[in-house]
Design a protein around this motif. Structure first.
Motif, PDB file in Angstrom:
ATOM      1  N   GLY A 196      74.541  48.148  57.088  1.00 15.93           N
ATOM      2  CA  GLY A 196      73.845  47.324  57.796  1.00 15.93           C
ATOM      3  C   GLY A 196      73.374  47.669  59.397  1.00 15.93           C
ATOM      4  O   GLY A 196      72.285  47.507  59.735  1.00 15.93           O
ATOM      5  N   ALA A 197      74.459  48.202  59.934  1.00 14.80           N
ATOM      6  CA  ALA A 197      74.139  48.863  61.147  1.00 14.80           C
ATOM      7  C   ALA A 197      73.346  50.126  61.246  1.00 14.80           C
ATOM      8  O   ALA A 197      72.101  50.102  62.157  1.00 14.80           O
ATOM      9  CB  ALA A 197      75.642  49.211  61.823  1.00 14.80           C
ATOM     10  N   LEU A 198      73.147  50.904  60.426  1.00 18.70           N
ATOM     11  CA  LEU A 198      72.502  52.063  60.350  1.00 18.70           C
ATOM     12  C   LEU A 198      71.134  51.846  59.918  1.00 18.70           C
ATOM     13  O   LEU A 198      70.203  52.463  60.174  1.00 18.70           O
ATOM     14  CB  LEU A 198      73.157  53.103  59.404  1.00 18.70           C
ATOM     15  CG  LEU A 198      74.355  53.851  59.705  1.00 18.70           C
ATOM     16  CD1 LEU A 198      74.893  54.719  58.440  1.00 18.70           C
ATOM     17  CD2 LEU A 198      74.306  54.392  60.856  1.00 18.70           C
ATOM     18  N   ALA A 199      71.089  50.524  59.177  1.00 16.31           N
ATOM     19  CA  ALA A 199      69.631  50.182  58.793  1.00 16.31           C
ATOM     20  C   ALA A 199      68.715  50.036  59.785  1.00 16.31           C
ATOM     21  O   ALA A 199      67.382  50.171  59.850  1.00 16.31           O
ATOM     22  CB  ALA A 199      69.565  48.886  57.892  1.00 16.31           C
ATOM     23  N   ALA A 200      69.234  49.811  61.262  1.00 10.95           N
ATOM     24  CA  ALA A 200      68.370  49.801  62.272  1.00 10.95           C
ATOM     25  C   ALA A 200      67.589  50.953  62.442  1.00 10.95           C
ATOM     26  O   ALA A 200      66.496  51.270  63.287  1.00 10.95           O
ATOM     27  CB  ALA A 200      68.911  49.407  63.419  1.00 10.95           C
ATOM     28  N   LEU A 201      68.061  52.096  61.847  1.00 13.40           N
ATOM     29  CA  LEU A 201      67.357  53.467  62.376  1.00 13.40           C
ATOM     30  C   LEU A 201      66.119  53.643  61.562  1.00 13.40           C
ATOM     31  O   LEU A 201      65.476  54.832  61.361  1.00 13.40           O
ATOM     32  CB  LEU A 201      68.271  54.560  62.054  1.00 13.40           C
ATOM     33  CG  LEU A 201      69.690  54.334  62.876  1.00 13.40           C
ATOM     34  CD1 LEU A 201      70.495  55.496  62.657  1.00 13.40           C
ATOM     35  CD2 LEU A 201      69.186  54.521  64.355  1.00 13.40           C
ATOM     36  N   GLY A 202      65.863  52.725  60.402  1.00  9.37           N
ATOM     37  CA  GLY A 202      64.775  52.653  59.675  1.00  9.37           C
ATOM     38  C   GLY A 202      64.416  53.989  58.738  1.00  9.37           C
ATOM     39  O   GLY A 202      65.154  53.899  57.881  1.00  9.37           O
ATOM     40  N   GLU A 203      63.415  54.735  58.736  1.00  6.26           N
ATOM     41  CA  GLU A 203      63.222  55.913  58.028  1.00  6.26           C
ATOM     42  C   GLU A 203      64.234  57.104  58.133  1.00  6.26           C
ATOM     43  O   GLU A 203      64.215  57.950  57.262  1.00  6.26           O
ATOM     44  CB  GLU A 203      61.769  56.456  58.344  1.00  6.26           C
ATOM     45  CG  GLU A 203      60.740  55.395  57.916  1.00  6.26           C
ATOM     46  CD  GLU A 203      60.845  55.066  56.410  1.00  6.26           C
ATOM     47  OE1 GLU A 203      60.735  55.598  55.494  1.00  6.26           O
ATOM     48  OE2 GLU A 203      60.661  53.776  56.081  1.00  6.26           O
ATOM     49  N   ARG A 204      64.986  57.115  59.073  1.00  4.89           N
ATOM     50  CA  ARG A 204      65.972  58.144  59.085  1.00  4.89           C
ATOM     51  C   ARG A 204      66.750  58.348  57.769  1.00  4.89           C
ATOM     52  O   ARG A 204      67.378  57.219  57.304  1.00  4.89           O
ATOM     53  CB  ARG A 204      66.642  58.132  60.455  1.00  4.89           C
ATOM     54  CG  ARG A 204      67.719  59.223  60.494  1.00  4.89           C
ATOM     55  CD  ARG A 204      68.003  59.591  62.125  1.00  4.89           C
ATOM     56  NE  ARG A 204      68.970  60.555  62.295  1.00  4.89           N
ATOM     57  CZ  ARG A 204      69.598  60.740  63.730  1.00  4.89           C
ATOM     58  NH1 ARG A 204      69.161  59.924  64.635  1.00  4.89           N
ATOM     59  NH2 ARG A 204      70.331  61.836  63.828  1.00  4.89           N
ATOM     60  N   LEU A 205      66.985  59.563  57.429  1.00  2.00           N
ATOM     61  CA  LEU A 205      67.572  59.512  56.056  1.00  2.00           C
ATOM     62  C   LEU A 205      68.948  59.582  56.117  1.00  2.00           C
ATOM     63  O   LEU A 205      69.672  59.904  57.105  1.00  2.00           O
ATOM     64  CB  LEU A 205      67.177  60.987  55.421  1.00  2.00           C
ATOM     65  CG  LEU A 205      65.619  61.244  54.757  1.00  2.00           C
ATOM     66  CD1 LEU A 205      65.602  62.480  54.576  1.00  2.00           C
ATOM     67  CD2 LEU A 205      65.483  60.019  53.889  1.00  2.00           C
ATOM     68  N   VAL A 206      69.764  59.010  54.947  1.00  2.08           N
ATOM     69  CA  VAL A 206      71.083  58.804  55.198  1.00  2.08           C
ATOM     70  C   VAL A 206      71.625  59.100  53.829  1.00  2.08           C
ATOM     71  O   VAL A 206      70.926  58.846  52.725  1.00  2.08           O
ATOM     72  CB  VAL A 206      71.689  57.485  55.472  1.00  2.08           C
ATOM     73  CG1 VAL A 206      73.232  57.288  55.073  1.00  2.08           C
ATOM     74  CG2 VAL A 206      71.179  56.956  56.773  1.00  2.08           C
ATOM     75  N   THR A 207      72.694  60.216  53.568  1.00  2.93           N
ATOM     76  CA  THR A 207      73.140  60.136  52.341  1.00  2.93           C
ATOM     77  C   THR A 207      74.629  59.659  52.311  1.00  2.93           C
ATOM     78  O   THR A 207      75.463  59.735  53.170  1.00  2.93           O
ATOM     79  CB  THR A 207      73.422  61.823  51.983  1.00  2.93           C
ATOM     80  OG1 THR A 207      72.014  62.635  52.346  1.00  2.93           O
ATOM     81  CG2 THR A 207      74.278  62.032  50.834  1.00  2.93           C
ATOM     82  N   PHE A 208      74.792  58.933  51.435  1.00  8.13           N
ATOM     83  CA  PHE A 208      76.004  58.224  51.044  1.00  8.13           C
ATOM     84  C   PHE A 208      76.789  59.100  49.819  1.00  8.13           C
ATOM     85  O   PHE A 208      76.076  59.204  49.014  1.00  8.13           O
ATOM     86  CB  PHE A 208      75.634  56.714  50.325  1.00  8.13           C
ATOM     87  CG  PHE A 208      75.229  55.612  51.636  1.00  8.13           C
ATOM     88  CD1 PHE A 208      75.997  55.130  52.400  1.00  8.13           C
ATOM     89  CD2 PHE A 208      73.855  55.720  51.670  1.00  8.13           C
ATOM     90  CE1 PHE A 208      75.515  54.270  53.426  1.00  8.13           C
ATOM     91  CE2 PHE A 208      73.453  54.707  52.651  1.00  8.13           C
ATOM     92  CZ  PHE A 208      74.243  54.001  53.344  1.00  8.13           C
ATOM     93  N   GLY A 209      78.056  59.386  50.144  1.00  2.00           N
ATOM     94  CA  GLY A 209      78.757  59.725  48.969  1.00  2.00           C
ATOM     95  C   GLY A 209      79.968  58.938  49.021  1.00  2.00           C
ATOM     96  O   GLY A 209      80.883  58.853  49.769  1.00  2.00           O
ATOM     97  N   ARG A 210      80.167  58.621  47.638  1.00  2.00           N
ATOM     98  CA  ARG A 210      81.315  57.631  47.104  1.00  2.00           C
ATOM     99  C   ARG A 210      82.064  58.291  46.025  1.00  2.00           C
ATOM    100  O   ARG A 210      81.610  58.862  45.113  1.00  2.00           O
ATOM    101  CB  ARG A 210      80.960  56.405  46.616  1.00  2.00           C
ATOM    102  CG  ARG A 210      81.509  55.250  46.222  1.00  2.00           C
ATOM    103  CD  ARG A 210      81.118  53.957  45.987  1.00  2.00           C
ATOM    104  NE  ARG A 210      80.711  54.335  44.373  1.00  2.00           N
ATOM    105  CZ  ARG A 210      81.220  54.132  43.275  1.00  2.00           C
ATOM    106  NH1 ARG A 210      82.452  53.963  43.311  1.00  2.00           N
ATOM    107  NH2 ARG A 210      80.860  54.419  42.004  1.00  2.00           N
TER     108      ARG A 210
END
Length: 303
Positions: A196-210
């Motif tokens: 939720g906090a990172l969502a403020a960065l909009g289009e910036r790509l994020v890779t989630f590894g679980r």
């Protein structure tokens, strides 16, 4: 021991036994982050060779050693974790001074990076005793290798962000100003708050590894704004430990990105500083961003 690891122990002796393993040395040994087959031959040999194993959790390490067919009495397992590391280092140093070989392992991965071990290593080095690293599995480099980052400039390891919401949001503001990729760690019960906090960065790509390297490994790359929806799409995605890569900021940001970055920075920084950092993140001219920042401030004052 699983029968499948019997050849591995034999191969470890054949491949690594002729190398030099000094007495009175601390061996920092990387262990698998999930898949037991990710152990190295040298790690197997050293774990069987040393006089004792210092570890984050003695029960966990005992199970790990037994899985590989390495049996050790409880007296040869020394508890060295985040709550006693400074004090336990003294006992380890005494063993080393008597010429014993000691291995240190954390619960998973490479010790002394995010897991305990750094204080122990520092104390051993300060005592003038040798430290021998045995490289291996790391959740950080594992996800980086699968994230497909195309930006140059390397990466920053930030570990766990603050748990309090306001502090976490301020940390994300600072991350917005970081042009390099940023690697984060997070526990399952806090991953929604981080997304939720990172969502403020909009289009910036994020890779989630679980659950990296495990049976239900999950890796996805998407815009930061879509992170919360991806997590909400399947309850299983909230299980397991997470590594998160915030990709480097693109130099080709659009006007919408300019606005998002400026809003984040203006909430925490003076106008000139916010504009300077926004220019570094987006690649836009400072004059253009300065005018946009003034317009944002004016609209906020009129609201």
């Amino acid at each position: 021991m699983s029968a499948s690891f019997a050849p591995a122990l034999s191969a470890a002796r054949e491949a690594a036994s002729h190398q030099h393993y000094p007495q009175g040395a601390l061996f920092v040994v990387a262990t698998p982050i999930g898949n037991l087959a990710d152990i190295t031959l040298r790690a197997l040999h050293v774990l069987a060779l040393v006089d004792a194993v210092a570890c984050e959790d003695t029960r966990h390490t005992q199970q790990l050693l037994r899985a590989y067919g390495i049996e050790r009495p409880g007296a040869q397992l020394l508890a060295v974790h985040q709550h006693n590391e400074a004090e336990a280092a003294g006992a380890v140093i005494e063993h080393l001074r008597h010429g014993l070989r000691i291995a240190y392992v954390s619960d998973a991965g490479t010790p002394a990076v995010s897991d305990p071990g750094a204080r122990l290593v520092a104390a051993v080095r300060a005592a003038g005793l040798p430290v021998v690293p045995l490289p291996g599995a790391s959740s950080i480099t594992t996800l980086l290798s699968a994230a497909g980052m195309t930006q140059e400039g390397g990466f920053v390891f930030a570990g766990f962000l603050p748990t309090k919401a306001a502090e976490r949001e301020r940390a994300v503001v600072l991350l917005a100003a970081e042009p390099r990729a940023v690697v984060l760690l997070e526990a399952p019960h806090r991953i929604e708050a981080l997304a939720g906090a990172l969502a403020a960065l909009g289009e910036r790509l994020v890779t989630f590894g679980r659950e990296l390297t495990k049976q239900f490994e999950d890796i996805v790359t998407l815009p930061a704004r879509d992170g919360p929806a991806w997590l909400a799409g399947d309850a299983n995605r909230l299980r397991g430990e997470f590594v998160v890569v915030l990709h480097g900021a693109s130099v080709a940001a659009d006007a919408g990105d300019d606005q998002r970055v400026l809003k984040l920075l203006l909430a925490e920084l003076p106008l000139k500083t916010a504009v300077k950092l926004a220019a570094e993140i987006t690649g836009r001219p400072k004059n253009t961003l300065y005018d946009a920042a003034l317009a944002l401030r004016k609209s906020e004052d009129e609201a």
